[in-house]
Design an enzyme around this catalytic site. Structure first.
Site, PDB file in Angstrom:
ATOM      1  N   GLY A 247       0.819  -1.198   0.000  1.00 50.09           N
ATOM      2  CA  GLY A 247       0.000   0.000   0.000  1.00 50.09           C
ATOM      3  C   GLY A 247       0.857   1.254   0.000  1.00 50.09           C
ATOM      4  O   GLY A 247       2.084   1.202   0.077  1.00 50.09           O
ATOM      5  N   ASP A 248       0.212   2.399  -0.136  1.00 49.31           N
ATOM      6  CA  ASP A 248       0.887   3.704  -0.104  1.00 49.31           C
ATOM      7  C   ASP A 248       1.885   3.861  -1.248  1.00 49.31           C
ATOM      8  O   ASP A 248       2.895   4.552  -1.117  1.00 49.31           O
ATOM      9  CB  ASP A 248       1.606   3.918   1.239  1.00 49.31           C
ATOM     10  CG  ASP A 248       0.689   3.703   2.429  1.00 49.31           C
ATOM     11  OD1 ASP A 248      -0.399   4.300   2.444  1.00 49.31           O
ATOM     12  OD2 ASP A 248       1.051   2.932   3.334  1.00 49.31           O
TER      13      ASP A 248
ATOM     14  N   LYS B 103      -0.867   5.223  -5.661  1.00 47.69           N
ATOM     15  CA  LYS B 103      -1.931   4.837  -6.594  1.00 47.69           C
ATOM     16  C   LYS B 103      -2.792   6.021  -6.999  1.00 47.69           C
ATOM     17  O   LYS B 103      -3.260   6.096  -8.135  1.00 47.69           O
ATOM     18  CB  LYS B 103      -2.820   3.764  -5.950  1.00 47.69           C
ATOM     19  CG  LYS B 103      -2.139   2.442  -5.691  1.00 47.69           C
ATOM     20  CD  LYS B 103      -3.095   1.445  -5.081  1.00 47.69           C
ATOM     21  CE  LYS B 103      -3.571   1.814  -3.695  1.00 47.69           C
ATOM     22  NZ  LYS B 103      -2.474   1.899  -2.710  1.00 47.69           N
TER      23      LYS B 103
ATOM     24  N   LYS C  34      -2.229   9.136  -7.579  1.00 51.21           N
ATOM     25  CA  LYS C  34      -1.739   9.943  -8.700  1.00 51.21           C
ATOM     26  C   LYS C  34      -1.897   9.185 -10.022  1.00 51.21           C
ATOM     27  O   LYS C  34      -2.306   9.756 -11.032  1.00 51.21           O
ATOM     28  CB  LYS C  34      -0.272  10.308  -8.489  1.00 51.21           C
ATOM     29  CG  LYS C  34       0.258  11.139  -9.652  1.00 51.21           C
ATOM     30  CD  LYS C  34       1.736  11.358  -9.618  1.00 51.21           C
ATOM     31  CE  LYS C  34       2.171  12.012 -10.922  1.00 51.21           C
ATOM     32  NZ  LYS C  34       3.602  12.277 -10.988  1.00 51.21           N
TER      33      LYS C  34
ATOM     34  N   ALA D 153      -8.146   3.414   4.125  1.00 50.08           N
ATOM     35  CA  ALA D 153      -7.276   3.668   2.974  1.00 50.08           C
ATOM     36  C   ALA D 153      -7.317   5.148   2.640  1.00 50.08           C
ATOM     37  O   ALA D 153      -8.354   5.796   2.780  1.00 50.08           O
ATOM     38  CB  ALA D 153      -7.727   2.849   1.770  1.00 50.08           C
ATOM     39  N   GLY D 154      -6.206   5.681   2.199  1.00 46.68           N
ATOM     40  CA  GLY D 154      -6.169   7.084   1.829  1.00 46.68           C
ATOM     41  C   GLY D 154      -5.477   7.291   0.503  1.00 46.68           C
ATOM     42  O   GLY D 154      -4.422   6.713   0.253  1.00 46.68           O
ATOM     43  N   HIS D 155      -6.089   8.082  -0.368  1.00 46.73           N
ATOM     44  CA  HIS D 155      -5.491   8.452  -1.648  1.00 46.73           C
ATOM     45  C   HIS D 155      -5.283   9.955  -1.668  1.00 46.73           C
ATOM     46  O   HIS D 155      -6.232  10.716  -1.461  1.00 46.73           O
ATOM     47  CB  HIS D 155      -6.401   8.040  -2.817  1.00 46.73           C
ATOM     48  CG  HIS D 155      -6.407   6.571  -3.087  1.00 46.73           C
ATOM     49  ND1 HIS D 155      -7.204   5.984  -4.043  1.00 46.73           N
ATOM     50  CD2 HIS D 155      -5.713   5.566  -2.523  1.00 46.73           C
ATOM     51  CE1 HIS D 155      -6.988   4.676  -4.060  1.00 46.73           C
ATOM     52  NE2 HIS D 155      -6.093   4.411  -3.151  1.00 46.73           N
TER      53      HIS D 155
ATOM     54  N   THR E  49      -4.272   8.546   6.088  1.00 49.34           N
ATOM     55  CA  THR E  49      -5.400   8.363   6.998  1.00 49.34           C
ATOM     56  C   THR E  49      -5.038   8.679   8.437  1.00 49.34           C
ATOM     57  O   THR E  49      -5.780   9.368   9.141  1.00 49.34           O
ATOM     58  CB  THR E  49      -5.926   6.916   6.902  1.00 49.34           C
ATOM     59  OG1 THR E  49      -6.360   6.687   5.559  1.00 49.34           O
ATOM     60  CG2 THR E  49      -7.084   6.684   7.851  1.00 49.34           C
TER      61      THR E  49
ATOM     62  N   ARG F  38       5.645   5.969   7.969  1.00 48.08           N
ATOM     63  CA  ARG F  38       5.775   4.675   7.305  1.00 48.08           C
ATOM     64  C   ARG F  38       7.176   4.114   7.475  1.00 48.08           C
ATOM     65  O   ARG F  38       8.159   4.854   7.504  1.00 48.08           O
ATOM     66  CB  ARG F  38       5.463   4.822   5.819  1.00 48.08           C
ATOM     67  CG  ARG F  38       4.031   5.245   5.537  1.00 48.08           C
ATOM     68  CD  ARG F  38       3.817   5.583   4.082  1.00 48.08           C
ATOM     69  NE  ARG F  38       2.447   6.070   3.858  1.00 48.08           N
ATOM     70  CZ  ARG F  38       2.116   7.010   2.986  1.00 48.08           C
ATOM     71  NH1 ARG F  38       3.073   7.584   2.259  1.00 48.08           N
ATOM     72  NH2 ARG F  38       0.873   7.389   2.850  1.00 48.08           N
TER      73      ARG F  38
ATOM     74  N   LYS G 236       7.679   7.802  -7.421  1.00 43.24           N
ATOM     75  CA  LYS G 236       8.657   8.385  -6.501  1.00 43.24           C
ATOM     76  C   LYS G 236      10.108   8.136  -6.905  1.00 43.24           C
ATOM     77  O   LYS G 236      10.981   7.946  -6.061  1.00 43.24           O
ATOM     78  CB  LYS G 236       8.398   7.909  -5.067  1.00 43.24           C
ATOM     79  CG  LYS G 236       7.074   8.430  -4.515  1.00 43.24           C
ATOM     80  CD  LYS G 236       7.038   8.441  -3.006  1.00 43.24           C
ATOM     81  CE  LYS G 236       5.817   9.192  -2.498  1.00 43.24           C
ATOM     82  NZ  LYS G 236       5.799   9.329  -1.040  1.00 43.24           N
TER      83      LYS G 236
END
Length: 449
Positions: A12-13, A16, A18, A39-41, A300, A305, A331
């Protein structure tokens, strides 16, 4: 144009949001398939930062139909906040649709989440505490409440809530000594939820089938990442839904024969949030460098991380479980300052010395693995202004070529910064045009990028 699934191909993270935002411009319908507000976008557009937890990021484009599918779980308070935030910035939500089969997070779910995490003591999963896991537990245990149930008769809804509460009470009230809302309180809350969702609720299975029959292009966006999938991730340190490509079908009601392509999003390094194994984790100053330069803090929760080198063993596993056709690498710019970059190409068992090339299921076995690294030279020059493959530094290109070769999968997109235009297109997954399109399904993909 094809129907495309975009999945996170690590923990995750991966960035996605973008990638989905970039592809959404070319789609007619954007579908969020699974997960909840855990989940956070994050999308950066015209100086504004948008943080989505429930809403498909296609809402930033006028005229796109956006669907919250049946595989999701909805937290009403978070949903309301997101809708209000979009409206405050001048965006409209008439094109948003919620599946009447999606499940609802009720007031006792976050409480249950917190109590379960506390009971695990030193073995905590590291959940967000938003009640997502308990909502999915109730769904599978047939104790859930769907959006459609909010519009049943008051007699039906009261009977349903009474049944659910009778099962919950012995655990929450007697075992944990916490108060559980009364049936009357839950009825009142459900009436509020029904009013909140009412403008958006529909049978999205029919809506999506109609769109497909009309020849429209669908873009499916997943939440979390492959190694957090409840079936294929590092269980039990996983999410509560299917974050792999298969979740696009089960979470939308669109059959697999109607999906044309699957794109996996990977960072040029790797991160994870919460507890669980992480073979390439960097716990030193270099790890902190990646955190700071990459702004590796959860959308979130804001939690920092954990960071580590790119793991090709994990990456190959992700290619297999998702059937990835192409990669979106994000990245790249975070590695700009590094003189050397390491890539994990295999694992070595600490006790036996045996080389391992496949990602193991047993966590005890995984904890015995140490990464086998290959060292590549860095490029030590900014890449954020590059817009074509040829404009990247030679060593940056060689690094990406090596990742493609190790994963035996072509690279479709490369992100060199957070903004939408900071994207290099090697092959457009939505059109299959470009210099590398002919190599898309070639057996020699490793040499094509």
């Amino acid at each position: 144009m094809p129907n495309v699934v975009v999945v996170g191909a690590q923990w995750g993270d991966e960035g996605k949001a973008k990638v989905i935002d970039w592809l959404a411009e070319q789609a007619d319908v954007v579908v969020r398939c699974q997960g909840g507000c855990n989940a956070g976008h994050t999308v950066q557009l015209d100086g504004n930062v948008f943080k989505f937890h429930h809403l498909p990021s296609g809402l930033l484009y006028a005229g796109k139909q956006c669907v919250i599918g049946s595989g999701t779980v909805l937290s009403p308070d978070v949903f309301r906040q997101e809708i209000d935030a979009l409206h405050a910035k001048g965006y409209r939500t008439e094109s948003l649709f919620i599946s009447d089969r999606a499940h609802v997070t009720l007031p006792y779910h976050p409480l249950q989440d917190r109590l379960q995490e506390q009971s695990l003591e030193q073995n905590k999963i590291g959940t967000t505490g938003r009640g997502i896991g308990p909502t999915y537990m109730d769904k599978v245990g047939r104790l859930g409440l769907r959006v459609a149930d909010l519009y049943e008769s008051s007699t039906f809804l009261r009977d349903r809530l009474t049944q659910i509460r009778a099962v919950k009470a012995p655990v929450i009230e007697q075992l944990y000594q916490e108060a559980l809302p009364s049936v009357d309180d839950l009825m009142a809350v459900c009436q509020q939820y029904a009013a909140l969702f009412q403008p958006y609720v529909t049978d999205t299975v029919v809506l999506l089938d109609t769109a497909l029959r009309a020849g429209k292009t669908l873009l499916f966006e997943g939440a979390q990442g492959t190694l957090l999938d409840v079936d294929f991730g590092t269980y039990p340190f996983v999410t509560s839904s299917n974050a792999t490509a298969g979740g696009a079908c089960t979470g939308s009601g669109v059959g697999p024969s109607r999906i044309d392509r699957t794109i996996g999003v990977m960072k040029t390094y790797i991160t994870r949030v919460g507890s669980g194994p992480f073979p390439t984790e960097l716990s030193d100053e270099l790890g902190q460098h990646l955190v700071q330069v990459g702004q590796e803090f959860g959308t979130t929760t804001g939690r920092m991380r954990r960071c580590g080198w790119f793991d090709a063993v994990l990456g190959r596993y992700s290619v297999m479980t998702n059937g990835l056709d192409g990669l979106a690498i994000t990245k790249l710019d975070v590695l700009d300052a590094l003189p050397e970059i390491q890539v994990c190409v295999a694992y070595r068992h600490r006790e036996t010395g045996a080389l391992v090339h496949h990602f193991p299921a047993r966590l005890g076995e995984l904890e015995q693995m140490e990464p086998v690294y290959e060292t590549l030279p860095g490029w030590q020059t900014p890449v954020h202004q590059a817009r074509r493959w040829e404009e990247l530094p030679l060593n940056a290109r060689r690094y990406l070529e090596r990742l493609s070769a190790l994963l035996e999968t072509p690279i479709s997109l490369v992100s060199v910064g957070p903004d939408r235009e900071q994207t290099l297109v090697l092959q457009n997954p939505m059109t299959m045009q470009g210099s590398r399109a002919e190599a898309y399904r070639s057996p020699n993909v490793a040499q094509s990028v």
